[in-house]
Design a protein around this motif. Structure first.
Motif, PDB file in Angstrom:
ATOM      1  N   CYS A  33      45.675  34.321  41.841  1.00  0.00           N
ATOM      2  CA  CYS A  33      45.844  35.571  41.094  1.00  0.00           C
ATOM      3  C   CYS A  33      44.830  36.639  41.483  1.00  0.00           C
TER       4      CYS A  33
ATOM      5  N   GLY B 207      47.587  37.781  34.042  1.00  0.00           N
ATOM      6  CA  GLY B 207      47.037  36.766  34.914  1.00  0.00           C
ATOM      7  C   GLY B 207      48.157  35.836  35.363  1.00  0.00           C
TER       8      GLY B 207
ATOM      9  N   ARG C  92      40.937  41.983  36.169  1.00  0.00           N
ATOM     10  CA  ARG C  92      41.557  40.650  36.209  1.00  0.00           C
ATOM     11  C   ARG C  92      41.208  39.924  37.516  1.00  0.00           C
TER      12      ARG C  92
ATOM     13  N   GLY D 203      39.026  36.456  37.996  1.00  0.00           N
ATOM     14  CA  GLY D 203      39.465  35.305  38.779  1.00  0.00           C
ATOM     15  C   GLY D 203      38.408  34.869  39.778  1.00  0.00           C
TER      16      GLY D 203
ATOM     17  N   CYS E 232      42.687  34.518  35.873  1.00  0.00           N
ATOM     18  CA  CYS E 232      42.534  35.983  35.923  1.00  0.00           C
ATOM     19  C   CYS E 232      42.845  36.639  34.586  1.00  0.00           C
ATOM     20  N   TRP E 233      42.408  36.028  33.517  1.00  0.00           N
ATOM     21  CA  TRP E 233      42.670  36.582  32.190  1.00  0.00           C
ATOM     22  C   TRP E 233      41.417  36.479  31.332  1.00  0.00           C
TER      23      TRP E 233
END
Length: 413
Positions: A260, A301, A383, A387, A399-400
């Motif tokens: 991501c 994400g 994001r 990650g 990625c969140w």
């Protein structure tokens, strides 16, 4: 009444009077400083063609609105723009299926009603009818929503104590010019907190840069004329690089091992290359479409829908910088043609508070993973940086922004 009681009353009245005077003095000083600021704008307004009569009439009694977002006020915390829905809601809340379905149905009816104007717009600017209708639907609910603020007051306040004073000084002057030319009455000159006005929400500068008189009545009226407003929106997209015949994005199902952190505008590959890497398109792509360069977008994400975005995605993003805004407008445009919702539903993930995301951004910046604005918004670059941090910290890479990532950063500090 006894003398002692009368004396006590006089003392109380005097104290209240002094308190009132003490509280009002800063306000009077602030008003005087604002009036001085407004007066300082006159030479530039005059150079722009604004008459003295209009300037005096429209600025008489004008006061700043200190409740607006994005202001920098002495002695108070800076007011942010976090009240915008696209920055505080998770995608499922912003791109609501019920809202999209309702607006798409309205859009299809309006497409028939304004068919002649929309055909001219498509022919002249290369922007699909569904796209300009989607902008209108998102911005003002097809004209049902009335912006709450007086435009002149907004741009004057932002020019006086906003974060972007120079920009809004120009917007203030151009707002006066709009009123001087009689393009719109002051009572109808309503805007968002940022000064965007009309059916498709233009700043005064955008009105002059992209305004179109499509109905041929001799004036550009983005407040009452649907043909003018839609043509102006199309011209703005065209002026910013809209490519006719190119989709805004393609929904895809990513491979299970998707990275991501690749979801940034700088990572661009032909669509066919993404497909060969394991991304499965929801719809069949032609060879010509597979040759188009695209970037990966994963708004939640690794959770929720994934998209491969074309150059036109980033053109819409210049209309409004929020990824969720672009997703809303792009998807609404598609839904006027096809009834299908996103193939992958949004997840039930929750967004952390703005302050928590800000703290993450500051930590990411300290360790060299993030160089963009510290604004508490979980956009593309935030994001991707999250990650990268998750990779380095041995965490699950999604990625969140989550509480687990925040706690890891606090422990690292």
């Amino acid at each position: 009444m006894s003398g002692s009681v009368r004396s006590g009353c006089r003392t109380l009245i005097l104290a209240l009077l002094l308190l009132t005077l003490g509280l009002s003095a800063p306000a009077r000083a602030a008003d005087a400083a604002f009036a001085q600021f407004v007066a300082s704008v006159w030479p530039e307004a005059q150079a722009a063609g604004v008459s003295r009569e209009t300037f005096e009439r429209e600025t008489r009694g004008l006061e700043p609105d200190y409740k607006l977002p994005d202001l920098v006020l002495s002695g108070r915390p800076a007011t942010g723009a976090s009240a915008q829905a696209e920055f505080v809601q998770v995608p499922a809340s912003y791109v609501k299926e019920a809202t999209i379905a309702r607006l798409a149905a309205d859009g299809r009816r309006l497409m028939q009603k304004h068919r002649a104007a929309l055909d001219r717009i498509e022919s002249q600017f290369g922007v699909p009818a569904t796209m300009v209708l989607a902008l209108w639907g998102r911005e003002t609910d097809f004209g049902r929503y009335t912006s709450p603020y007086d435009t002149l007051r907004v741009v004057a306040t932002q020019a006086y104590v906003g974060r972007r004073k120079a920009q809004y000084r120009d917007e203030f002057i151009l707002a006066l010019k709009i009123l001087d030319e009689g393009a719109v009455a002051r009572r109808d000159f309503r805007s968002s907190w940022a000064g965007a006005s009309g059916l498709t929400q233009f700043l005064p500068s955008e009105y002059y840069q992209h305004g179109v008189d499509l109905d041929g009545d001799g004036r550009v009226d983005i407040w009452h004329s649907v043909p003018d407003a839609l043509a102006s929106a199309a011209k703005q997209l065209a002026d910013k690089g809209w490519q006719p015949g190119l989709r805004w994005a393609y929904e895809v199902r990513p491979p299970e091992n998707v990275d991501c952190t690749l979801g940034v505008p700088e990572v661009r590959h032909p669509l066919g290359e993404w497909l060969r890497a394991g991304f499965a398109p929801v719809e069949r792509l032609s060879p010509a479409e597979q040759a188009q360069p695209a970037s990966l977008l994963q708004p939640e994400g690794i959770y929720g829908p994934s998209f491969l975005t074309t150059a036109n995605y980033f053109v819409i993003k210049q209309y409004n910088f929020s990824d969720l805004y672009v997703l809303f407008v792009g998807h609404l445009s598609d839904r006027m043609v096809s009834p299908a919702p996103f193939a992958t539903p949004w997840s039930a993930s929750t967004q952390l508070r703005t302050a928590s995301v800000e703290a993450m951004q500051k930590h990411l910046a300290r360790i060299g993973l993030y160089t963009d604005k510290i604004d508490g918004k979980a956009g593309m670059l935030t994001r991707a940086a999250l990650g990268a941090y998750q990779k380095s910290a041995g965490l699950k890479v999604d990625c969140w922004p989550s509480e687990a990532v925040l706690q890891s950063m606090r422990a690292a500090r």
